[in-house]
Design a protein around this motif. Structure first.
Motif, PDB file in Angstrom:
ATOM      1  N   PRO A   1     -47.560 -14.435  97.453  1.00  0.00           N
ATOM      2  CA  PRO A   1     -46.909 -15.753  97.443  1.00  0.00           C
ATOM      3  C   PRO A   1     -47.265 -16.606  96.229  1.00  0.00           C
ATOM      4  N   GLU A   2     -48.495 -16.485  95.695  1.00  0.00           N
ATOM      5  CA  GLU A   2     -48.855 -17.308  94.533  1.00  0.00           C
ATOM      6  C   GLU A   2     -47.998 -16.954  93.317  1.00  0.00           C
ATOM      7  N   HIS A   3     -47.743 -15.671  93.125  1.00  0.00           N
ATOM      8  CA  HIS A   3     -46.929 -15.245  91.983  1.00  0.00           C
ATOM      9  C   HIS A   3     -45.469 -15.644  92.181  1.00  0.00           C
ATOM     10  N   ARG A   4     -44.976 -15.477  93.416  1.00  0.00           N
ATOM     11  CA  ARG A   4     -43.607 -15.923  93.698  1.00  0.00           C
ATOM     12  C   ARG A   4     -43.487 -17.427  93.519  1.00  0.00           C
ATOM     13  N   GLY A   5     -44.583 -18.147  93.838  1.00  0.00           N
ATOM     14  CA  GLY A   5     -44.554 -19.600  93.697  1.00  0.00           C
ATOM     15  C   GLY A   5     -44.404 -20.032  92.248  1.00  0.00           C
ATOM     16  N   VAL A   6     -45.124 -19.380  91.345  1.00  0.00           N
ATOM     17  CA  VAL A   6     -44.978 -19.705  89.917  1.00  0.00           C
ATOM     18  C   VAL A   6     -43.555 -19.409  89.460  1.00  0.00           C
ATOM     19  N   GLN A   7     -43.037 -18.269  89.891  1.00  0.00           N
ATOM     20  CA  GLN A   7     -41.675 -17.889  89.504  1.00  0.00           C
ATOM     21  C   GLN A   7     -40.659 -18.913  90.009  1.00  0.00           C
ATOM     22  N   LYS A   8     -40.824 -19.361  91.250  1.00  0.00           N
ATOM     23  CA  LYS A   8     -39.893 -20.352  91.800  1.00  0.00           C
ATOM     24  C   LYS A   8     -40.013 -21.673  91.047  1.00  0.00           C
ATOM     25  N   LEU A   9     -41.242 -22.049  90.690  1.00  0.00           N
ATOM     26  CA  LEU A   9     -41.432 -23.287  89.947  1.00  0.00           C
ATOM     27  C   LEU A   9     -40.703 -23.236  88.603  1.00  0.00           C
ATOM     28  N   VAL A  10     -40.813 -22.124  87.891  1.00  0.00           N
ATOM     29  CA  VAL A  10     -40.124 -22.004  86.596  1.00  0.00           C
ATOM     30  C   VAL A  10     -38.627 -22.162  86.790  1.00  0.00           C
ATOM     31  N   GLY A  11     -38.085 -21.540  87.840  1.00  0.00           N
ATOM     32  CA  GLY A  11     -36.666 -21.705  88.112  1.00  0.00           C
ATOM     33  C   GLY A  11     -36.299 -23.145  88.397  1.00  0.00           C
ATOM     34  N   ASP A  12     -37.117 -23.826  89.196  1.00  0.00           N
ATOM     35  CA  ASP A  12     -36.844 -25.227  89.521  1.00  0.00           C
ATOM     36  C   ASP A  12     -36.999 -26.126  88.297  1.00  0.00           C
ATOM     37  N   LEU A  13     -37.995 -25.840  87.466  1.00  0.00           N
ATOM     38  CA  LEU A  13     -38.171 -26.625  86.237  1.00  0.00           C
ATOM     39  C   LEU A  13     -36.966 -26.466  85.316  1.00  0.00           C
ATOM     40  N   ASN A  14     -36.484 -25.237  85.194  1.00  0.00           N
ATOM     41  CA  ASN A  14     -35.315 -25.013  84.343  1.00  0.00           C
ATOM     42  C   ASN A  14     -34.086 -25.744  84.869  1.00  0.00           C
ATOM     43  N   ARG A  15     -33.891 -25.703  86.177  1.00  0.00           N
ATOM     44  CA  ARG A  15     -32.729 -26.392  86.737  1.00  0.00           C
ATOM     45  C   ARG A  15     -32.842 -27.902  86.546  1.00  0.00           C
ATOM     46  N   LEU A  16     -34.023 -28.456  86.776  1.00  0.00           N
ATOM     47  CA  LEU A  16     -34.217 -29.890  86.569  1.00  0.00           C
ATOM     48  C   LEU A  16     -34.009 -30.246  85.092  1.00  0.00           C
ATOM     49  N   TYR A  17     -34.568 -29.428  84.209  1.00  0.00           N
ATOM     50  CA  TYR A  17     -34.451 -29.642  82.763  1.00  0.00           C
ATOM     51  C   TYR A  17     -32.984 -29.659  82.328  1.00  0.00           C
ATOM     52  N   ARG A  18     -32.181 -28.773  82.893  1.00  0.00           N
ATOM     53  CA  ARG A  18     -30.766 -28.703  82.507  1.00  0.00           C
ATOM     54  C   ARG A  18     -29.966 -29.844  83.127  1.00  0.00           C
ATOM     55  N   GLU A  19     -30.356 -30.243  84.334  1.00  0.00           N
ATOM     56  CA  GLU A  19     -29.561 -31.245  85.056  1.00  0.00           C
ATOM     57  C   GLU A  19     -29.890 -32.668  84.639  1.00  0.00           C
ATOM     58  N   GLN A  20     -31.109 -32.911  84.180  1.00  0.00           N
ATOM     59  CA  GLN A  20     -31.544 -34.269  83.878  1.00  0.00           C
ATOM     60  C   GLN A  20     -31.485 -34.543  82.372  1.00  0.00           C
ATOM     61  N   PRO A  21     -30.522 -35.316  81.923  1.00  0.00           N
ATOM     62  CA  PRO A  21     -30.420 -35.595  80.486  1.00  0.00           C
ATOM     63  C   PRO A  21     -31.697 -36.173  79.883  1.00  0.00           C
ATOM     64  N   ALA A  22     -32.481 -36.909  80.685  1.00  0.00           N
ATOM     65  CA  ALA A  22     -33.708 -37.512  80.149  1.00  0.00           C
ATOM     66  C   ALA A  22     -34.671 -36.456  79.617  1.00  0.00           C
ATOM     67  N   LEU A  23     -34.575 -35.220  80.126  1.00  0.00           N
ATOM     68  CA  LEU A  23     -35.510 -34.179  79.706  1.00  0.00           C
ATOM     69  C   LEU A  23     -35.054 -33.436  78.455  1.00  0.00           C
ATOM     70  N   HIS A  24     -33.799 -33.616  78.033  1.00  0.00           N
ATOM     71  CA  HIS A  24     -33.360 -32.847  76.862  1.00  0.00           C
ATOM     72  C   HIS A  24     -32.548 -33.643  75.841  1.00  0.00           C
ATOM     73  N   GLU A  25     -31.968 -34.770  76.241  1.00  0.00           N
ATOM     74  CA  GLU A  25     -31.048 -35.458  75.323  1.00  0.00           C
ATOM     75  C   GLU A  25     -31.748 -36.061  74.105  1.00  0.00           C
TER      76      GLU A  25
END
Length: 743
Positions: free
Chosen positions: A609-633
């Motif tokens: 579960p710890e390894h799956r947790g890191v993997q899920k976090l990276v996916g969630d970070l990427n989705r937030l990064y793409r969805e939130q203009p404040a993180l990339h604009e």
């Protein structure tokens, strides 16, 4: 018709001069077309001469009717066949080799092939499509299919193309020299795709080891080293939507999140005991990699060099075929189809590309025509001490143009979305990794490599003009100014620069035991001092997880729980920090082992579960990064970032705001100690509810789930220069990202 008998006596003009004969038999004739092929007899007839060592007999057949016109007689010189025909006609040579009869056009019956403009542009260093001109090109000449070979070897005394089709005999197919460009050419009729070939070159000091084609479009599978005749790319491109939208998708204010991988070791077919049975091909890789990258939410993949390279242990960074995808994973068509599949899936493809240096393998570019042609002649300029490689002489116009054409080849023919230029720092400085007395100053007495600088600026200008929207990224580790500034403003013109300073500082910080982090507090904040001087990519690349540096998770201090918490906090910090993102394969799920190019990633770890947790976090970070203009604009301008807390070294806490262009903020709070902090007050610019959109300590990531229940409401207590504030529970070794809820 009768062919004339050759007696070798008298003044039989069908015989060449004795000096020509001797030069042919020694394979030293600089101009074989002056002797071989058809030559007028001063009236209506022609002499035909062919040098075919090992042939039993040679007939001449009418090209238009197929009837036998006569035969060529063998002369007193073994292998030389000559004959006279009273009427000049198009013809074929019917050669009896003893075990087979071969009928084909005479290569020496064709005139010059390469156009004067092609040769002019090449000599000028500005031929933009060299891969469709030089090397082995399947073409038709006068309705005859075959292969036109062309290679640059200006200091050679003779160049022959050799292969299975002529028994690797350099006497059979010597080439024509095109003055003054130093390019040799020959059309070999009826030759087809798939033929292996090399060049046999006679230099000033004798015959060189057989050379692979510098502009080969395909190669044999290493360890074999020959080039192969390649068919033109035949790919049903279906990426029109991607290509049309690419310029917008790759703007500087768009999200750019890159998954770096080594094709041969990402995932492989394994045997019953877990050893690699074979590497996947491009089609197999596409089936597995594309859904995985989509699941993780990366916008792009970056492939470590896939240009053909003799030594797999170089990871591709010592390539010899700058125009050929490695044969390890399939054909050029297979690679093009892989890129197409990525684009259809909405994933960009960046290639690592190496214009700084090349290996000194004897079949490669080193001393190509017996002289330092592609490299500097002086080892103080031309030899790379760190890598035992040779340095391209980019001040030579033909070499400058050769590398420029390589870049365009990948971008245009394979629809590649960007090139990451390797080892730019080593190109910029003549004294790179050299001591006093071990380098040659430039013409002004300085340490800058003016020729390489001019090349890089020209490269970026040409790419911007020829392939608008494509990225060119510099792996550059020094304080050279203006790497990502436009050439019209005096910069080098790159799209982005790798932020090696941020990488070194942040990794040094995160490796400290938390009890000592207070003494290193500025290492995480220092990157913000210069964050707007360039357009940066934050790179956690393959270089950081090899050669005893430990894997990313194994760099982390503490016990198993703390290592995972540190890793999740570090990745969250990285995604919330200004700059585009790059993460090497395996880091996204916390691989313990250092990367090994001979083994696949440790996918079995995802059962935990710890390894799956890191993997899920990276996916969630990427989705937030793409969805939130404040993180990339606005990650390349100061307006996109605002410190709230940068000086709380005692608690190892940082807090900042990221701002979008329309004024929408995100709050980022990082606690880099294992101490939970309840009610930690932070000022915020907007009153109301702030929603927790990322908590790196969440149970869904296998954390301890300490946080704020998904959200918190502001209090009317001014703090940190803001009118309202939040009392936050800061998770141990955790990062929170919150956004205001409208309303």
């Amino acid at each position: 018709m009768d062919s004339s008998k050759q007696t070798g006596k008298g003044k039989d003009s069908s015989l060449p001069d004795i000096s020509d004969i001797e030069a042919l038999t020694r394979a030293e004739h600089p101009d074989p077309f002056s002797v071989l092929g058809p030559h007028g007899d001063g009236e209506d007839g022609q002499y035909i001469r062919a040098f075919l060592p090992g042939a039993v007999s040679v007939n001449v057949v009418a090209r238009d009717g197929g009837e036998v016109l006569g035969r060529l007689d063998d002369s007193q010189v073994p292998g030389l066949y000559v004959g006279h025909f009273p009427q000049a006609r198009g013809y074929l040579l019917q050669v009896d080799w003893g075990n087979a009869v071969q009928t084909s056009e005479d290569p020496y019956s064709f005139g010059p092939l390469l156009g004067e403009m092609d040769l002019y542009l090449f000599a000028e260093g500005n031929h933009r499509d060299l891969s469709s001109c030089f090397g082995a090109q399947l073409i038709e000449v006068d309705g005859v299919p075959g292969v036109r070979f062309a290679v640059w070897a200006p200091n050679a005394r003779r160049v022959s193309v050799v292969g299975d089709f002529n028994g690797w005999d350099g006497r059979r197919h010597p080439m024509r020299l095109r003055h003054p460009s130093g390019v040799w050419e020959l059309f070999v009729p009826r030759l087809q795709a798939g033929e292996a070939y090399k060049y046999e070159i006679l230099g000033a000091q004798g015959i060189l080891p057989l050379k692979a084609d510098p502009v080969a479009l395909a190669t044999q599978l290493p360890p074999d080293t020959a080039s192969k005749v390649a068919s033109p790319l035949s790919i049903d491109w279906q990426d029109g939507d991607w290509m049309q939208a690419r310029a917008q998708l790759q703007r500087h204010d768009a999200p750019l999140s890159i998954y770096e991988l080594h094709v041969g070791s990402w995932q492989c077919e394994v045997d019953d005991v877990g050893e690699i049975a074979r590497q996947y091909t491009w089609p197999e890789l596409a089936e597995r990699l594309i859904p995985y990258v989509q699941q993780l939410g990366f916008t792009h993949i970056e492939l470590m060099p896939i240009m053909e390279h003799p030594f797999g242990g170089s990871w591709g960074y010592q390539p010899l075929s700058q125009f050929a995808p490695t044969a390890r994973f399939g054909s050029p068509d297979d690679f093009a189809a892989f890129v197409n599949a990525c684009h259809v899936a909405g994933i960009g493809v960046i290639l690592d590309w190496v214009p700084a240096h090349f290996p000194n393998d004897t079949h490669g570019l080193a001393q190509f025509d017996g002289t330092a042609l592609y490299e500097y002649a002086n080892p103080l300029e031309g030899f790379h001490q760190d890598w035992n490689t040779l340095i391209y002489n980019l001040g030579r116009t033909e070499v400058h143009g050769f590398m420029l054409a390589s870049a365009l080849h990948w971008l245009k023919h394979f629809h590649i979305d960007g090139l990451r230029v390797d080892a730019v720092a080593s190109m910029l400085y003549r004294d790179y990794s050299r001591k006093s007395g071990e380098w040659v100053p430039n013409r002004f007495g300085g340490r800058e490599n003016l020729e390489a600088i001019e090349f890089l600026r020209h490269l970026n200008d040409v790419v911007a003009h020829e392939v608008p929207g494509a990225l060119v990224i510099a792996e550059e580790s020094t304080a050279w100014p203006g790497v990502s500034q436009g050439t019209d403003q005096g910069g080098l013109g790159f799209s982005y620069k790798w932020n090696m300073g941020w990488m070194h500082d942040s990794l040094h910080y995160i490796q400290q035991d938390p009890v000592y982090r207070a003494h290193h507090h500025n290492e995480l904040s220092f990157g913000l001092v210069y964050a707007w001087t360039e357009r940066f990519i934050l790179p956690i690349s393959h270089d950081e997880v090899v050669h005893g540096k430990h894997s990313l998770i194994d760099k982390m201090p503490g016990d198993r729980w703390q290592k995972f918490a540190n890793l999740r906090a570090y990745l969250s910090f990285m995604w919330a920090h200004p700059g585009k993102k790059l993460l090497f394969m395996g880091c996204e799920f916390g691989q313990w082992r250092e990367w090994n190019h001979d083994q696949q990633l440790d996918w079995y770890l995802l059962q935990y579960p710890e390894h799956r947790g890191v993997q899920k976090l990276v996916g969630d970070l990427n989705r937030l990064y793409r969805e939130q203009p404040a993180l990339h604009e606005q990650d390349d301008v100061a307006q996109g970032f605002q410190w709230l807390i940068g000086d709380d070294a005692a608690n190892s806490v940082y807090a900042w705001l990221r701002w979008s262009k329309d004024g929408s903020p995100l709050l980022v709070v990082a606690n880099f100690t294992p101490v939970p902090r309840a009610g930690y007050r932070i000022g915020v610019p907007l009153a109301g509810t702030w929603q927790e959109v990322i908590n790196s300590d969440s149970a869904v990531y296998a954390g301890s789930d300490y946080g704020n229940g998904g959200g918190v409401v502001t209090e009317e207590l001014p703090s940190h220069g803001q009118g309202s504030s939040l009392a936050l529970n800061l998770p141990p070794l955790g990062v929170l990202i919150l956004r205001p809820v409208a309303g």
